[in-house]
Design an enzyme around this catalytic site. Sequence first.
Site, PDB file in Angstrom:
ATOM      1  N   SER A 258       0.851  -1.187   0.000  1.00 47.97           N
ATOM      2  CA  SER A 258       0.000   0.000   0.000  1.00 47.97           C
ATOM      3  C   SER A 258       0.883   1.232   0.000  1.00 47.97           C
ATOM      4  O   SER A 258       2.097   1.142   0.046  1.00 47.97           O
ATOM      5  CB  SER A 258      -0.886   0.020   1.242  1.00 47.97           C
ATOM      6  OG  SER A 258      -0.106   0.337   2.377  1.00 47.97           O
ATOM      7  N   LYS A 259       0.264   2.371  -0.063  1.00 42.46           N
ATOM      8  CA  LYS A 259       1.006   3.633  -0.089  1.00 42.46           C
ATOM      9  C   LYS A 259       2.016   3.732   1.050  1.00 42.46           C
ATOM     10  O   LYS A 259       3.054   4.350   0.914  1.00 42.46           O
ATOM     11  CB  LYS A 259       0.017   4.797   0.013  1.00 42.46           C
ATOM     12  CG  LYS A 259      -0.637   5.098  -1.311  1.00 42.46           C
ATOM     13  CD  LYS A 259      -0.378   6.550  -1.715  1.00 42.46           C
ATOM     14  CE  LYS A 259      -0.540   6.723  -3.212  1.00 42.46           C
ATOM     15  NZ  LYS A 259      -1.821   6.231  -3.691  1.00 42.46           N
TER      16      LYS A 259
END
Length: 485
Positions: A258-259
């Site tokens: 994820s980010k």
Amino acid sequence: MPTNRPVRVRFAPSPTGELHVGNIRTALFDWAYARHTGGTFIFRIEDTDTERVTDEYIQKAIDTLKWLGMDWDEGPEVGGPNGPYLQSQRLDIYAEWAAKFLAQGDAYHCYCSAEELEAVREAQRKANVAPGYNGHCRSLTPEQVTGYVADGRKPVVRMRMPDGETIFTDLIRGEVKFDHNFVPDFVLVRADGSPLYTLAVAVDDVLMQVTHVLRGEDLLSSTPRQIRVYQAMGVKDDEYPLFAHLPFVMGQDNAKLSKRNGETSISWYREAGYLPEAICNYLALLGWSPGEDRENVTMKELAELFTVERVHSSPARFDMKKLEAINGDKIRALTPEEFFTWSLPFLVNGGVHSGGEGDVALTKAALPIIQERITKLSEIPALLNFLFVKDFAVEAESLAKISDDDSKKILGLAHDRLADLGEWSHAKIEEVLRAALIEELGLKPRIAFGAVRIAVTGSHISPPLFESMELLGKEKSLERIASVR
RNA sequence: GGCCCCGUCGUCUAGCGGCCUAGGACUCUGGCUUCUCAAGCCAGCUACGAGGGUUCGAAUCCCUUCGGGGCUACCA
């Protein structure tokens, strides 16, 4: 099992953000499987979550797939016989089926409020029992219904999960079994009438005659619900799509990518100068391998080699270093013409030059000497800037290295000898410089050429010196040496 | 907590009962080459989570255990 039907695979993202690396890997496997089998690749947009999906993200998803080289046979922009391919345009279809399920008794209206459901879950947690809907509205009397309606309650449509179990064979994981005690009645239609994923996917997969569902592992536990909808739709169990749940792509910290734990958006990789084929090649190796110590595959080869049998069941960590290495390999494998085409935008957008005729010619001449020295296209501007820059200046740090007397002596001699040189070719330049600096002054090549390199290119790191000087031209080369001698 | 999935070098993987004193790639370390940076070449480090079985023989089969992850929504 629909083994004798022509293969139809779909990639069906829910664009609640930019497609990330994990989505792309799924898309890639879907695409590769469809192409491998000569089947049909369907691209469907699951935008039933209107709160989170936006048109912008939908468009970006379309662009991303195209950029990566995954073409689809049915879906946005190309259409197809089973459209529309945006779930938001298929609302009436879902409503019809929901009504049918209600009429058949497979589904029922549930009037429980969010608060009531939460209270039930809370109690279940406390009692340490499996959480889930308690079946409160399963068999309401007409009086009860009238009462709820009078209270102004709006019902959701809930699917009835019969006792028993769902067993299916996952192509990657083998037989998977879910006891219905742990698969509570689930909502198909929201109180506002909009469909939920569980309804829409199943209906669409049946209507679009999907034969193989290759999707993320996170959806594994929702499979019994999907199968329940097939049953309610009257699909025979030997006609259910085959499922293959792909392992996750993880970030550095062992959590789903994820980010927070890595760069996930494809646009980032695009801007950083990664080739689509490198991204696809690398991603293909995450959870799959062609075997025989093979690692480098083109999209075409991937389509030829890809089989679900060789897909792993265990998750893979994303490794930027390996991606870079593969990207470097792919860049080196480019033809000069291809390399030029990929490079030009980086040079122009990087402000190195404006892409005029002369610039293009010089670029084409210069690219061969840097092609094997970069791992990302974004490195190109810094490497070639010295050829195009208008007001040239040696960077401060490097300037200090050639400010001593020894360096002045080197540069002075180099300048004088070069000034007499007739044929300005890299071979001649090297010949003259070696004679003067290495033989005459007895210097070590790295010392002698290092000084010249800084004077001419402005940096202690550059493409090969003599080729660089040839490209730069006699006049400018001498000018630059003279200015710091 | 419950249900489900997963477990070979730091990472991606090969391996599907004997070819494994576990192979390849990336990373890292050292060296060669060398005008810098790369590329290329050579060498090295490092793995079958643990414990029980089954078997003449297990990374490969079974069980237990530990660890990781997912789901548990009127998200997907």
